[in-house]
Write a protein that holds these residues in place. Structure first.
Motif, short mmCIF file in Angstrom:
data_model
loop_
_atom_site.label_atom_id
_atom_site.label_comp_id
_atom_site.label_asym_id
_atom_site.label_seq_id
_atom_site.Cartn_x
_atom_site.Cartn_y
_atom_site.Cartn_z
N ILE A 229 0.98 -1.45 0.35
CA ILE A 229 0.32 -0.22 -0.05
C ILE A 229 0.70 1.26 0.11
CG2 ILE A 229 -1.64 1.72 0.95
CD1 ILE A 229 -2.65 -1.29 2.39
N ALA A 230 1.59 0.98 0.50
CA ALA A 230 3.39 2.36 0.56
C ALA A 230 3.38 2.34 -0.69
CB ALA A 230 4.14 2.42 1.99
N THR A 231 3.90 1.62 -1.44
CA THR A 231 4.33 1.81 -2.80
C THR A 231 3.32 2.52 -3.43
OG1 THR A 231 5.91 -0.02 -2.49
CG2 THR A 231 5.64 0.27 -4.68
N ARG A 232 2.39 2.47 -3.34
CA ARG A 232 1.17 2.55 -4.05
C ARG A 232 0.04 4.23 -3.68
NH1 ARG A 232 -3.05 -2.65 -4.75
NH2 ARG A 232 -1.75 -4.64 -6.51
N THR A 233 0.77 4.71 -2.47
CA THR A 233 0.26 5.66 -2.39
C THR A 233 1.34 7.25 -2.29
OG1 THR A 233 1.37 5.05 0.77
CG2 THR A 233 -1.15 5.35 -0.57
N LEU A 234 3.13 6.52 -2.56
CA LEU A 234 3.82 6.79 -2.45
C LEU A 234 3.47 8.37 -3.67
CD1 LEU A 234 6.90 7.79 -2.12
CD2 LEU A 234 7.85 5.95 -4.04
N PRO A 235 3.35 8.00 -5.15
CA PRO A 235 3.54 9.39 -6.00
C PRO A 235 2.21 10.33 -5.39
CG PRO A 235 3.04 6.73 -7.37
CD PRO A 235 3.01 6.46 -5.33
N PHE A 236 1.21 9.70 -4.46
CA PHE A 236 -0.10 10.70 -3.97
C PHE A 236 0.93 11.86 -2.48
CE2 PHE A 236 -2.78 7.19 -5.03
CZ PHE A 236 -2.71 7.61 -6.76
N LEU A 237 1.55 11.06 -2.11
CA LEU A 237 2.14 11.20 -0.49
C LEU A 237 3.52 12.01 -0.31
CD1 LEU A 237 1.16 8.56 1.78
CD2 LEU A 237 0.22 10.85 1.72
N ARG A 238 3.64 11.94 -1.32
CA ARG A 238 5.34 12.73 -2.04
C ARG A 238 5.49 14.03 -2.25
NH1 ARG A 238 7.52 9.62 -6.62
NH2 ARG A 238 9.36 9.51 -6.09
N ARG A 239 3.22 14.24 -2.11
CA ARG A 239 3.60 16.60 -2.87
C ARG A 239 3.19 16.16 -0.98
NH1 ARG A 239 -0.02 13.55 -7.04
NH2 ARG A 239 -1.82 14.09 -5.57
N GLY A 240 3.22 16.16 0.04
CA GLY A 240 3.08 16.01 1.52
C GLY A 240 1.63 16.05 1.67
N LEU A 241 1.34 16.44 2.98
CA LEU A 241 -0.28 15.99 3.36
C LEU A 241 -1.33 17.12 3.27
CD1 LEU A 241 -1.91 14.13 4.79
CD2 LEU A 241 -1.06 15.05 7.07
N ALA A 250 -5.90 8.02 1.29
CA ALA A 250 -7.33 7.13 1.05
C ALA A 250 -7.81 6.03 -0.34
CB ALA A 250 -7.86 8.44 2.00
N ARG A 251 -8.03 6.48 -0.91
CA ARG A 251 -8.85 5.63 -1.85
C ARG A 251 -7.83 4.44 -2.15
NH1 ARG A 251 -13.31 7.35 -3.43
NH2 ARG A 251 -13.72 9.70 -3.87
N VAL A 252 -6.44 4.30 -2.10
CA VAL A 252 -5.95 2.98 -2.09
C VAL A 252 -5.97 2.75 -0.87
CG1 VAL A 252 -3.04 2.42 -2.22
CG2 VAL A 252 -4.07 4.30 -3.40
N ILE A 253 -5.36 3.37 0.68
CA ILE A 253 -5.87 2.15 1.39
C ILE A 253 -7.18 1.63 1.73
CG2 ILE A 253 -5.91 2.22 3.83
CD1 ILE A 253 -3.47 4.86 3.60
N HIS A 254 -7.98 2.48 1.10
CA HIS A 254 -9.99 1.76 1.33
C HIS A 254 -9.82 0.71 0.27
CE1 HIS A 254 -13.91 1.80 0.61
NE2 HIS A 254 -14.26 1.72 1.84
N LYS A 255 -9.16 0.69 -0.91
CA LYS A 255 -9.38 -0.40 -2.01
C LYS A 255 -8.87 -1.94 -1.47
CE LYS A 255 -8.58 -1.75 -6.21
NZ LYS A 255 -8.27 -1.32 -7.68
N GLU A 256 -7.97 -1.76 -0.19
CA GLU A 256 -6.29 -2.40 -0.08
C GLU A 256 -6.81 -3.46 0.90
OE1 GLU A 256 -4.74 -3.72 -2.25
OE2 GLU A 256 -4.86 -3.00 -4.40
N THR A 257 -7.58 -3.39 1.77
CA THR A 257 -7.67 -3.01 2.90
C THR A 257 -8.90 -3.02 3.67
OG1 THR A 257 -8.50 -1.00 4.39
CG2 THR A 257 -5.88 -1.86 4.18
N CYS A 258 -9.08 -4.34 4.10
CA CYS A 258 -10.93 -4.29 4.67
C CYS A 258 -11.62 -3.19 5.77
CB CYS A 258 -10.72 -5.94 6.21
SG CYS A 258 -10.61 -4.96 7.41
#
Length: 596
Positions: A229-241, A250-258
């Motif tokens: 999940i961290a790998t897939r969110t990296l392109p977004f979070l590298r821009r900061g919060l 959040a959409r990536v984490i929601h898709k990949e978790t329960c």
């Protein structure tokens, strides 16, 4: 009779083995299993296994000349002719095999001393045997073949336990009196106890090894998923919060978790909410829930399994609980990751939640470092440009040339300030912080040159608390603000220009103001200037944005700039930053020295 006794003993040992699961819950047990236990954890293990040994005494079977008390548990002091066939040795031997001789001896003493007070004609022999069983099994701790780092093979552990029971039988024959009663007892209980306790020790180790292995695999799966999940969110979070990056992550984490829903907040507001409840859990809403504030303030994972703790004001909200994980940039908590669940879904694995929090925090720290690097690069470029800015140098040199004819001393003074200004500009690109006094000297050099140009049309006043001069701030913090006031605020005004610089400290916060009586800033542009560069005919607003972001990046959200401006009346810029105590400055200096 021995066969029946063996069956009853094995049944009773099932109670002890059931406690193996409880043992694996303790922090001390896990530290010992991974080879990290120190004496505080070992003392906890001594107490845990000693208490298990006492429990084994009470779940034993009372044996006396009249026969065996089938089904009854030991409920109090024994009669002088009584003895106990028990599983006390299971816990003591396991303590030695897992924790070494000192843990085994400690647990043996706890359980053995208790056995002395229970009474019966074998009390002394059994008490001594319990302590010796713990010590000897601990001596075999690292001498037995092991299937892994956790403990010896089940077969070897069975053999050790059986031999320890043989030792106990020998001590009973040597110590217990009358000898005839001791001999009859040994004939009755030797085989059942050797068989049952050997099986109990083997089962204890097999059960706990299985639990630990299963949980290690579970944690490994959680770590792998968190990394994915961290790998897939990296392109977004590298821009900061930001709201945009938070929603994408959040959409990536929601898709990949329960998780039923996923939310991300900063220190003040919800940045994104994806999943159930997103119709009323909206971005931009201030952080209100107690569990979120606790995670932000305490910097630890918080679990709420009660709908009331979510504190949602919508009575139809389907969310029933949440795991709140703090997000950090270095050591500072800057937001939270929230994994929600409803009545149809299970609580998200805490290992996964912690792993996600760690990886997201790492990405935010990297993003902040990249941002600071970019800001510093811009500041360096700006400083280098200022050194060779054609208009500034041309005007300064023309002013000095004019002064040479009518006031050589003044020309020499202005030339010296110009040289100091250029030198400080170059030095400011090589350090992270300087003192407020050094930055004010930089400002004085710049304004001295400009006052020589404008003569009586520019006045500058200072009101600075001397105690604040050693405070540290990023270089090029005040000089760009003064230059802005002069170049943009006072440009083309008909009345004489005034710049007032003041500095004071209140409650550990330093406040420096740069005020001018110039044209002012349109109200609608004030908020934009600090958040991003704004294109206009007067400039880009890069200086204000750069200084504001560098202050926040170095000192946190409480630091930065505040603007107060009225068109036609002037502008005041407030610079806020924490003032460190002398002890804190020494700690920082020690840290920097140690890092080299």
């Amino acid at each position: 009779m021995p066969t029946n006794l063996s069956i009853v003993m094995i049944e009773r040992i099932g109670l002890i083995v059931g406690l193996a699961y409880l043992a694996t819950r303790s922090r001390a047990f896990r530290f010992q299993a991974t080879g990290q236990a120190r004496w505080p954890e070992r003392l906890q293990l001594i107490l845990i296994f000693g208490l298990f040994g006492i429990f084994g005494t009470y779940t034993g079977v009372v044996v006396n000349p009249g026969g065996v008390s089938w089904g009854a548990l030991v409920s109090g002091p024994l009669q002088p002719e009584d003895a106990i066939a028990n599983s006390r040795a299971v816990s003591v031997i396991v303590a030695g095999l897992l924790g070494g001789p000192w843990v085994g001896l400690g647990a043996g003493l706890v359980a053995g001393v208790h056995r002395l007070f229970v009474g019966g004609f074998t009390a002394l022999a059994c008490g001594l045997a319990t302590a010796l069983e713990g010590l000897l099994s601990g001596w075999l701790w690292k001498r037995l073949p092991r299937s892994d780092s956790f403990g010896p093979h089940a077969g070897w552990s069975f053999l050790v336990a059986a031999l320890m029971e043989v030792l106990q039988m020998v001590l009973i024959l040597l110590v217990a009196r009358p000898f005839s009663a001791a001999l009859d007892l040994v004939r009755l209980i030797a085989l059942p106890m050797a068989l049952a306790n050997g099986l109990g020790v083997a089962l204890f180790l097999v059960v706990t090894r299985g639990i630990m292995t299963s949980e290690a695999a579970k944690e490994g799966d959680a770590a792998r998923k968190a990394l994915l999940i961290a790998t897939r969110t990296l392109p977004f979070l590298r821009r900061g919060l930001t709201m945009e990056s938070a929603e994408a992550a959040a959409r990536v984490i929601h898709k990949e978790t329960c998780a039923t829903a996923v939310a991300i907040t900063d220190e003040r507001q919800i940045l994104a909410h994806v999943g159930l409840g997103e119709d009323h859990h909206r971005p931009g809403v201030p952080v209100l829930t107690k569990v979120t504030r606790m995670a932000l303030q305490q910097g630890r994972l918080i679990v709420a399994e009660d709908r009331a703790q979510i504190e949602c004001r919508d009575p139809s909200c389907p969310l029933q609980g949440v795991v709140v994980v703090p997000l950090r940039e270095d050591e500072r908590v800057v937001g939270t990751l929230k994994l929600y669940f409803d009545h149809t879904s299970a609580l998200p694995p805490l290992e996964l939640a912690e792993g996600l929090g760690y990886h997201v925090s790492t990405q935010l720290a990297v993003a902040r470092a990249s941002e600071q690097s970019a800001l510093l690069a811009k500041a360096e470029i700006r400083a280098l440009q200022a050194q060779i800015q054609p208009h500034f140098l041309f005007n300064a040199l023309n002013t000095i040339m004019a002064l040479i004819r009518r006031d050589p001393d003044r020309a020499r003074d202005v030339l010296g300030h110009l040289a100091d200004f250029l030198r400080r500009n170059l030095q400011s690109t090589q350090v992270e912080t300087i003192t407020l006094g050094q930055e004010l000297e930089h400002v004085r050099d710049y304004l001295t040159v400009e006052q020589a140009r404008f003569s009586d049309h520019l006045s500058v006043t200072y009101d600075v608390e001397e105690a604040l001069l050693p405070a540290r701030i990023p270089p090029l913090t005040l000089q760009p603000l003064v230059e802005n006031a002069l170049v943009h605020g006072l440009k083309a005004v008909r009345h004489p220009g005034r710049i007032h610089i003041s500095a004071s400290a209140r409650d550990g916060v330093g406040i420096v103001t740069v005020a001018d009586n110039g044209r002012g800033i349109p109200t609608e542009r004030i908020g934009e200037l600090l958040e991003r560069p704004v294109q206009s005919q007067a400039g880009t607003g890069l200086a204000l944005h750069n200084v504001h972001q560098r202050l926040r990046g170095l000192f946190g959200a409480g630091a930065g700039l505040t603007l107060d401006s009225s068109e036609g009346e002037g502008t005041t810029v407030y610079v806020r930053f924490p003032v460190q105590t002398s002890a804190e400055e020494e700690d920082d200096a020690d840290t920097r020295t140690g890092s080299r």
